[in-house]
Design a protein around this motif. Structure first.
Motif, PDB file in Angstrom:
ATOM      1  N   SER A 279       0.813  -1.218   0.000  1.00  0.00           N
ATOM      2  CA  SER A 279       0.000   0.000   0.000  1.00  0.00           C
ATOM      3  C   SER A 279       0.851   1.274   0.000  1.00  0.00           C
ATOM      4  O   SER A 279       0.322   2.375  -0.128  1.00  0.00           O
TER       5      SER A 279
ATOM      6  N   ASN B 269      -7.581   2.075  -7.993  1.00  0.00           N
ATOM      7  CA  ASN B 269      -8.449   1.889  -6.839  1.00  0.00           C
ATOM      8  C   ASN B 269      -7.552   1.521  -5.660  1.00  0.00           C
ATOM      9  O   ASN B 269      -7.181   0.356  -5.483  1.00  0.00           O
ATOM     10  N   LYS B 270      -7.201   2.512  -4.855  1.00  0.00           N
ATOM     11  CA  LYS B 270      -6.238   2.284  -3.779  1.00  0.00           C
ATOM     12  C   LYS B 270      -6.794   1.374  -2.698  1.00  0.00           C
ATOM     13  O   LYS B 270      -6.057   0.578  -2.116  1.00  0.00           O
ATOM     14  N   SER B 271      -8.071   1.497  -2.405  1.00  0.00           N
ATOM     15  CA  SER B 271      -8.635   0.654  -1.348  1.00  0.00           C
ATOM     16  C   SER B 271      -8.584  -0.819  -1.741  1.00  0.00           C
ATOM     17  O   SER B 271      -8.391  -1.692  -0.889  1.00  0.00           O
TER      18      SER B 271
END
Lengths: 112, 114
Positions: free
Chosen positions: A28, A67-69
């Motif tokens: 992340s 889409n980081k999540s």
């Protein structure tokens, strides 16, 4: 430990339709993502990139979504053309680190 | 404009022979330089990278070594090639900047070890 994954080794799309290439990552902390295109027996060429602070970047027929999540990015090519047939690699970068981490690639074939 | 050269384009070598692949970059100063290998059916594996003359970082232990004798020259070597060294070797360069670190690749060298 494969930090960047392209789970589809190959994809076939009809000419004129949309091609969607997917890429997942596990770290992340990645700051920057890139897509490269590679023809056989040639070096990869840079296509498009996106910073982790954005969710979309567009350049002509190419759009990258982040889409980081979900830790997921995708490359959309529309309309697909025969010259788009190649292997596509996604890559990720940590700022301050001089190394790119590449996925294993997806072979895209555009069917005339 | 910047250009990157690699040679030779193809190479067939017997097991146990030495190797020297050369990469040069034109049109830029103090680039970061990289050696990658793409084995059959595999992705791009980073082998070495260099942020300056004489500075080499090795990513994986193996039968290869790298050197950077000049600012824009990067050399990949081996004293004795193994069959598993076969693959497509790519040199790349980049300039460090805040907005990203696009790497630009050379044309590659196809190495076949017999």
């Amino acid at each position: 430990d494969q930090q960047v994954k392209q789970n589809s080794p190959s994809l076939s799309v009809q000419e004129g339709r949309i091609s969607i290439l997917n890429c997942d990552y596990t770290n992340s902390m990645f700051d920057y993502f890139l897509w490269y295109k590679k023809y056989p027996a040639e070096g990869p060429t840079f296509l498009i990139s996106i910073s982790s602070i954005k969710d979309k970047n567009e350049d002509g027929r190419f759009t990258v979504f982040l889409n980081k999540s979900a830790k997921h990015l995708s490359l959309h090519i529309v309309p697909s053309q025969p010259g788009d047939s190649a292997v596509y690699f996604c890559a990720a970068l940590l700022f301050g680190n001089e190394k790119l981490t590449f996925g294993t690639g997806t072979r895209l074939t555009i069917i005339p | 404009s910047q250009t990157i050269h690699q040679w030779p384009a193809t190479l067939v070598q017997p097991v146990g022979s030495p190797l020297s692949l050369e990469c040069t970059v034109e049109g830029t100063s103090n680039p970061n330089l990289y050696w990658y290998r793409q084995a059959a059916g595999r992705g791009l594996q980073l082998l070495f990278y260099s942020v300056g003359i004489g500075q080499i970082s090795s990513e994986v232990p193996q039968n290869l070594s790298a050197s950077r004798p000049q600012d824009r020259q990067f050399i990949l070597s081996s004293k004795k090639l193994l069959l598993s060294d076969s693959g497509f070797y790519l040199c790349a360069w980049s300039v460090r900047r805040l907005s990203g670190n696009e790497q630009f690749f050379g044309p590659g060298t196809r190495l076949t070890v017999l």
